[in-house]
Design an enzyme around this catalytic site. Structure first.
Site, PDB file in Angstrom:
ATOM      1  N   TYR A 182       0.806  -1.158   0.235  1.00 52.09           N
ATOM      2  CA  TYR A 182      -0.029   0.100   0.057  1.00 52.09           C
ATOM      3  C   TYR A 182       0.779   1.240  -0.051  1.00 52.09           C
ATOM      4  O   TYR A 182       0.254   2.617   0.071  1.00 52.09           O
ATOM      5  CB  TYR A 182      -0.797  -0.072   1.453  1.00 52.09           C
ATOM      6  CG  TYR A 182      -1.666  -1.020   1.465  1.00 52.09           C
ATOM      7  CD1 TYR A 182      -3.082  -1.309   0.438  1.00 52.09           C
ATOM      8  CD2 TYR A 182      -1.598  -2.106   2.225  1.00 52.09           C
ATOM      9  CE1 TYR A 182      -3.941  -2.257   0.461  1.00 52.09           C
ATOM     10  CE2 TYR A 182      -2.517  -3.176   2.342  1.00 52.09           C
ATOM     11  CZ  TYR A 182      -3.518  -3.183   1.398  1.00 52.09           C
ATOM     12  OH  TYR A 182      -4.526  -4.576   1.612  1.00 52.09           O
ATOM     13  N   HIS A 201      -4.595   6.118  -0.626  1.00 55.26           N
ATOM     14  CA  HIS A 201      -4.843   6.164   0.653  1.00 55.26           C
ATOM     15  C   HIS A 201      -3.754   6.394   1.737  1.00 55.26           C
ATOM     16  O   HIS A 201      -4.060   6.690   2.786  1.00 55.26           O
ATOM     17  CB  HIS A 201      -5.616   4.940   0.938  1.00 55.26           C
ATOM     18  CG  HIS A 201      -6.929   4.785   1.367  1.00 55.26           C
ATOM     19  ND1 HIS A 201      -7.985   6.112   1.630  1.00 55.26           N
ATOM     20  CD2 HIS A 201      -7.672   4.196   2.117  1.00 55.26           C
ATOM     21  CE1 HIS A 201      -8.735   5.700   2.267  1.00 55.26           C
ATOM     22  NE2 HIS A 201      -8.637   4.538   2.586  1.00 55.26           N
ATOM     23  N   PHE A 231      -4.612  -1.523  10.032  1.00 53.60           N
ATOM     24  CA  PHE A 231      -5.069  -0.942   8.900  1.00 53.60           C
ATOM     25  C   PHE A 231      -6.210   0.202   8.797  1.00 53.60           C
ATOM     26  O   PHE A 231      -6.308   0.608   9.771  1.00 53.60           O
ATOM     27  CB  PHE A 231      -5.782  -2.036   7.866  1.00 53.60           C
ATOM     28  CG  PHE A 231      -4.961  -3.130   7.257  1.00 53.60           C
ATOM     29  CD1 PHE A 231      -4.330  -2.973   6.344  1.00 53.60           C
ATOM     30  CD2 PHE A 231      -4.858  -4.221   8.058  1.00 53.60           C
ATOM     31  CE1 PHE A 231      -3.388  -3.721   5.482  1.00 53.60           C
ATOM     32  CE2 PHE A 231      -3.721  -5.218   7.353  1.00 53.60           C
ATOM     33  CZ  PHE A 231      -3.144  -5.102   6.484  1.00 53.60           C
ATOM     34  N   ASN A 277      -9.278   1.114   8.575  1.00 61.09           N
ATOM     35  CA  ASN A 277     -10.458   1.309   9.231  1.00 61.09           C
ATOM     36  C   ASN A 277     -10.148   1.208  10.796  1.00 61.09           C
ATOM     37  O   ASN A 277     -11.201   1.366  11.330  1.00 61.09           O
ATOM     38  CB  ASN A 277     -11.284   0.242   8.597  1.00 61.09           C
ATOM     39  CG  ASN A 277     -10.700  -1.182   8.948  1.00 61.09           C
ATOM     40  OD1 ASN A 277      -9.583  -1.273   9.048  1.00 61.09           O
ATOM     41  ND2 ASN A 277     -11.626  -2.391   8.886  1.00 61.09           N
ATOM     42  N   ASP A 281      -6.083  11.526   3.037  1.00 59.81           N
ATOM     43  CA  ASP A 281      -6.520  11.912   1.436  1.00 59.81           C
ATOM     44  C   ASP A 281      -7.956  12.148   1.635  1.00 59.81           C
ATOM     45  O   ASP A 281      -8.928  12.056   2.441  1.00 59.81           O
ATOM     46  CB  ASP A 281      -6.442  10.468   0.834  1.00 59.81           C
ATOM     47  CG  ASP A 281      -7.091   9.382   1.412  1.00 59.81           C
ATOM     48  OD1 ASP A 281      -6.972   9.079   2.624  1.00 59.81           O
ATOM     49  OD2 ASP A 281      -8.025   8.716   0.751  1.00 59.81           O
ATOM     50  N   ASN A 338     -12.837   5.858   6.154  1.00 59.59           N
ATOM     51  CA  ASN A 338     -13.145   4.749   7.427  1.00 59.59           C
ATOM     52  C   ASN A 338     -11.948   5.192   8.631  1.00 59.59           C
ATOM     53  O   ASN A 338     -12.279   4.992   9.827  1.00 59.59           O
ATOM     54  CB  ASN A 338     -12.806   3.366   6.861  1.00 59.59           C
ATOM     55  CG  ASN A 338     -14.027   2.996   6.097  1.00 59.59           C
ATOM     56  OD1 ASN A 338     -15.185   3.326   6.576  1.00 59.59           O
ATOM     57  ND2 ASN A 338     -13.896   2.048   5.136  1.00 59.59           N
TER      58      ASN A 338
END
Length: 221
Positions: free
Chosen positions: A49, A54, A100, A102, A127, A148
């Protein structure tokens, strides 16, 4: 020396070696954390990622720390990596979550509570789909707009009234789902790089000058 004596010595050595191997290592020294302010960059951990839209919050934290060559280190007992800065004679704890997106609030809420940092001195860099790529905006509170990471922060902090540094990534093209878009590699080159640098600057300015002066300067760009 008899064979019996030789074997006895061997067993003693083996027992000594075994006890050394099973003796627990000394606990790492934990530096005492201090914070007047907390800055949290939102993103997802892992190389998969690292270059996605994100993760621009992570990127802004990296830019902020690069100014002084500071490094993030694991904080035992938390879900965060942290670095301590001094900005205008204030202790600032800079965080990246190890969870992560969320679950981002799990990185900041326990530390804010432990260190007594109120929501109005917590800055979250993230973001923002509702801003054009390259735009940076600063605000206090407001809705999460489906983000989230912000939802988790609001839930665990018990308030929406923390500061936001919003990095524009634009809306996805027609026919592309939002999750696919935000988890795809960043595009925009120099434009987005400049926005990430501006977001890092905005976080620093919030500590130094407060919300209104920071908005006046950053929003004029």
């Amino acid at each position: 020396m008899s064979m019996c004596e030789t074997l006895t010595d061997v067993f003693k050595l083996l027992d000594l070696f075994r006890r050394k191997k099973t003796t627990p290592a000394a606990a790492p020294v934990q530096r005492e954390l201090k914070a007047d302010w907390i800055i949290l960059g939102l993103g997802n951990p892992g190389l998969k990622y690292a270059s996605t839209r994100h993760n621009v919050g992570y990127m802004a934290v990296d830019d902020l720390l690069a100014e002084g060559g500071d490094l993030l280190e694991p904080v035992p007992g938390t879900k965060a990596h942290a670095a301590q800065l001094r900005i205008s004679d204030r202790d600032v704890l800079v965080l990246r979550s190890t969870t992560f997106m969320n679950l981002s609030g799990e990185a900041v809420a326990p530390l804010a509570q432990k260190l007594g940092v109120p929501a109005e001195r917590i800055i979250v860099i993230h973001d923002e789909l509702d801003l054009p790529t390259g735009k940076v905006r600063v605000k206090l509170g407001g809705n999460e707009n489906g983000h989230n990471g912000l939802k988790s922060c609001s839930e665990l902090l018990g308030t929406r009234d923390y500061l936001r540094v919003r990095i524009g990534i634009s809306r996805p093209p027609k026919g592309m789902a939002v999750p696919d878009y935000v988890l795809s590699p960043v595009e925009g080159g120099a434009e987005l790089d400049a926005a990430v640098a501006t977001a890092a600057e905005a976080a620093r300015m919030l500590v130094e000058q407060g919300l209104h002066k920071t908005q006046n300067e950053i929003h004029a760009r």
